[in-house]
Enzyme design. Sequence first.
Site, PDB file in Angstrom:
ATOM      1  N   LYS A 100     -90.088   2.101  47.443  1.00  0.00           N
ATOM      2  CA  LYS A 100     -89.787   2.206  46.010  1.00  0.00           C
ATOM      3  C   LYS A 100     -90.137   0.941  45.221  1.00  0.00           C
ATOM      4  O   LYS A 100     -90.432   1.011  44.026  1.00  0.00           O
ATOM      5  CB  LYS A 100     -88.305   2.526  45.814  1.00  0.00           C
ATOM      6  CG  LYS A 100     -87.861   3.874  46.375  1.00  0.00           C
ATOM      7  CD  LYS A 100     -88.461   5.039  45.613  1.00  0.00           C
ATOM      8  CE  LYS A 100     -87.872   6.362  46.048  1.00  0.00           C
ATOM      9  NZ  LYS A 100     -88.428   7.511  45.306  1.00  0.00           N
ATOM     10  N   GLU A 122     -82.800   6.700  37.484  1.00  0.00           N
ATOM     11  CA  GLU A 122     -81.983   7.613  38.267  1.00  0.00           C
ATOM     12  C   GLU A 122     -82.126   7.233  39.734  1.00  0.00           C
ATOM     13  O   GLU A 122     -83.100   6.580  40.111  1.00  0.00           O
ATOM     14  CB  GLU A 122     -82.445   9.057  38.066  1.00  0.00           C
ATOM     15  CG  GLU A 122     -83.615   9.501  38.931  1.00  0.00           C
ATOM     16  CD  GLU A 122     -84.917   8.713  38.764  1.00  0.00           C
ATOM     17  OE1 GLU A 122     -85.643   8.571  39.766  1.00  0.00           O
ATOM     18  OE2 GLU A 122     -85.206   8.242  37.642  1.00  0.00           O
ATOM     19  N   SER A 389     -90.861   5.560  55.340  1.00  0.00           N
ATOM     20  CA  SER A 389     -90.745   5.176  53.933  1.00  0.00           C
ATOM     21  C   SER A 389     -89.560   4.274  53.638  1.00  0.00           C
ATOM     22  O   SER A 389     -89.526   3.606  52.607  1.00  0.00           O
ATOM     23  CB  SER A 389     -90.646   6.436  53.064  1.00  0.00           C
ATOM     24  OG  SER A 389     -89.569   7.251  53.497  1.00  0.00           O
TER      25      SER A 389
END
Length: 406
Positions: A100, A122, A389
């Site tokens: 991210k 969010e 991830s």
Amino acid sequence: MATAVTKAKQLSVPRDVPGRFGAYGGRFVPETLMAALEELEREYEKVKRDKQFQARLTELLRNYAGRPTPLFFAGRLTKKLGGAKIYLKREDLLHTGAHKINNCLGQGLLAERMGKRRIIAETGAGQHGVATATVCALLGFDCVVYMGSEDMRRQELNVFRMRLLGAEVRSVNSGSRTLKDAINEAMRDWVTNVRTTHYLLGSVLGAHPYPTMVRDFHKIIGCEARAQILKAEGKLPTAIIACVGGGSNAIGIFFEFIKDKKVKFIGVEAGGRGEALGDHAARFRGGSPGVLQGTYSYLLQDAAGQIAATHSVSAGLDYPSIGPEHAWLKDTGRAEYVAASDAEALEACTLLARTEGIIPALESAHAVAEVIKRTPRMKKSDVVIVNISGRGDKDIGIMRESLELE
């Protein structure tokens, strides 16, 4: 409003229309947000060609986030499963613990360029919220993160991390109290504060230009993986496997290989606890095209077009829609999408921990679950890359509750 849903038939849209992936994508938002989205699109088009912006982003990705991430040959897992050679793309080793940070750094610098120093976001699993809070601390921005109260319960550690970094975490108690509802509240905030605020959306979702922009900030994953696998094996992989919630980590590693038709893409959705609507978050298993939160894509909805409840042991996959580019890849046959159950993801997490000493996030464990199913049936000369991830620190509480360890 931004949450309107339709059972619309697929539209015939020319491929050169910005923000469209075949029939999918688009910009379905209130008029209040159109100017902000158009401004964002203009500025993003400029920074793609701005050498100074790109140099600063590259420097932060390298010296702050920790790129490039390794491509690790999982020798013991390969031996255990038999069949194809397994490589792990280690996005879990990035600062903040997941992929991210790539997108958050890019959008953070873009917001700075636009003069917007209040950031809203969010989060579901909390990894995007942590990455957003981290970038806001780095750049000196005000930060508000919306998070469903159910996800806050599941991801207490990440809630604390966000607050430690200076972010205000606002609990969302409407609906299923998960990611969908957090996005609803973030969009309501943005409508009200659009002149001063940038919405740092965390996946390849939402109205144009977000799906394209977020993908572009994450495509470095695939660029690195391509060079790394060619160096390690002297050839491209047979397959690439990644978990798919909204789809940012998957499209990030897929995109550089899209023209390589012999490289198979496998996206793994959340199979949850069963086949019934409401027991999973597998949009390509019972979903249908419709509009949700700004974009036209596959989503889980009932016969009346109302959004269905979803379930996954992993908060980051617990979402009723999917990025529009994934919808296009599925319909064109370029990618295959499968599902892994909660139980399979937990089993995969344990196996990877005990064979390679790597505890993946429960989202990433869904991809590992498909590796366990698929690679034993493949040839020993085949090569598979699985995108890890995120790391599993945030999920230790869930694992402790769910796993009976000897």
